[in-house]
Design a protein around this motif. Structure first.
Motif, PDB file in Angstrom:
ATOM      1  N   GLU A  67     -42.672  12.435  13.310  1.00 55.15           N
ATOM      2  CA  GLU A  67     -43.331  12.702  14.745  1.00 55.15           C
ATOM      3  C   GLU A  67     -44.445  13.568  14.799  1.00 55.15           C
ATOM      4  OE1 GLU A  67     -42.070  11.045  17.697  1.00 55.15           O
ATOM      5  OE2 GLU A  67     -40.494   9.839  16.000  1.00 55.15           O
ATOM      6  N   LEU A  69     -48.580  14.541  14.068  1.00 53.36           N
ATOM      7  CA  LEU A  69     -49.778  14.126  14.458  1.00 53.36           C
ATOM      8  C   LEU A  69     -50.350  13.881  12.981  1.00 53.36           C
ATOM      9  CD1 LEU A  69     -51.970  13.345  16.234  1.00 53.36           C
ATOM     10  CD2 LEU A  69     -52.791  15.631  16.463  1.00 53.36           C
ATOM     11  N   VAL A 121     -56.973  14.906  16.047  1.00 56.97           N
ATOM     12  CA  VAL A 121     -56.518  14.848  17.369  1.00 56.97           C
ATOM     13  C   VAL A 121     -55.947  13.232  17.424  1.00 56.97           C
ATOM     14  CG1 VAL A 121     -58.422  16.303  18.527  1.00 56.97           C
ATOM     15  CG2 VAL A 121     -58.831  13.810  17.928  1.00 56.97           C
ATOM     16  N   PRO A 122     -55.368  12.904  18.609  1.00 58.84           N
ATOM     17  CA  PRO A 122     -54.951  11.395  18.635  1.00 58.84           C
ATOM     18  C   PRO A 122     -56.212  10.643  18.643  1.00 58.84           C
ATOM     19  CG  PRO A 122     -53.605  12.799  20.026  1.00 58.84           C
ATOM     20  CD  PRO A 122     -54.690  13.612  19.517  1.00 58.84           C
ATOM     21  N   PRO A 175     -51.222   8.037  17.862  1.00 60.04           N
ATOM     22  CA  PRO A 175     -50.741   8.889  18.865  1.00 60.04           C
ATOM     23  C   PRO A 175     -50.177  10.251  18.739  1.00 60.04           C
ATOM     24  CG  PRO A 175     -48.981   7.569  18.402  1.00 60.04           C
ATOM     25  CD  PRO A 175     -49.999   7.195  17.499  1.00 60.04           C
ATOM     26  N   LEU A 176     -49.691  11.171  19.597  1.00 61.19           N
ATOM     27  CA  LEU A 176     -49.372  12.645  19.259  1.00 61.19           C
ATOM     28  C   LEU A 176     -48.219  12.611  18.327  1.00 61.19           C
ATOM     29  CD1 LEU A 176     -49.663  14.351  22.825  1.00 61.19           C
ATOM     30  CD2 LEU A 176     -50.800  14.913  20.655  1.00 61.19           C
ATOM     31  N   THR A 177     -47.690  11.542  18.338  1.00 57.40           N
ATOM     32  CA  THR A 177     -46.128  11.478  17.456  1.00 57.40           C
ATOM     33  C   THR A 177     -46.681  10.839  16.009  1.00 57.40           C
ATOM     34  OG1 THR A 177     -45.820   9.359  18.488  1.00 57.40           O
ATOM     35  CG2 THR A 177     -44.518  11.394  19.429  1.00 57.40           C
TER      36      THR A 177
END
Length: 190
Positions: A67, A69, A121-122, A175-177
């Motif tokens: 989970e 980044l 960053v995502p 994504p962030l995860t």
């Protein structure tokens, strides 16, 4: 008169010898350079020393965090010789040295190999990988630029023509995860 000819001949030999010495020294220095053409400033890592390959601490894979980044990459069709290399790209300057966001080199192992790349960053990214079988830190290519060592790209596009893949064929969203991808290395020399 004969002394002048002998002196001129010896001077020309000295100049040629000096030029050859300079070129051979710069060729040796090039072998020590990394893909960016710069001399690595750090010492070879412990694992690199054990395996007899040029690996540095900055070449290591990032720690995998569920989970997190990051891009969690599974690379298939690898054998336990040489180095496995992954390069992270964004859309700008895709497949150019100036476009590399992260570079990972690790000892190649038999079977699927799992590596992680932290991203800042995502967003949209692409990953390129190859199996540097001889461990010389360079992808061997034929006269027509066809890779002679196993290579692969994110999304595993099928390369049908002698052209570089487009970013749109290899890019994916992170994504962030984070995300999980698989790169299947292909050996075109077989």
């Amino acid at each position: 008169m004969k002394a002048n000819l002998l002196h001129r001949f010896l001077s020309e030999i000295f100049v040629i010898f000096t030029v050859l010495l300079i070129f051979s020294t710069s060729a040796f220095a090039q072998n020590r350079q990394d893909d960016d053409g710069e001399e690595p400033e750090e010492e070879i890592s412990e694992i690199g020393q054990q395996l007899g390959v040029e690996l540095y601490p900055s070449d290591a894979s990032d720690y995998c965090v569920e989970e997190g980044l990051q891009i969690r990459v599974t690379v298939t069709n690898v054998t336990d010789e040489g180095i496995l290399k992954l390069e992270l790209f964004g859309e700008d300057n895709f497949l150019r040295k100036s476009g590399k966001l992260r570079l990972i080199r690790v000892p190649a192992e038999n079977g699927p190999q799992n590596l992680c790349i932290n991203v800042p960053v995502p967003g949209s990214y692409a990953v390129v990988g190859y199996h540097d079988i001889d461990g010389d830190r360079r992808l061997k290519k034929a006269w027509n630029f066809k890779p002679l060592e196993p290579y692969g790209l994110s999304n595993n596009p099928e390369i049908k023509a002698l052209r570089l893949p487009k970013y749109s064929e290899t890019s994916f969203d992170v994504p962030l995860t984070g995300t999980d991808i698989t790169i299947n290395l292909v050996d075109l020399s077989k």
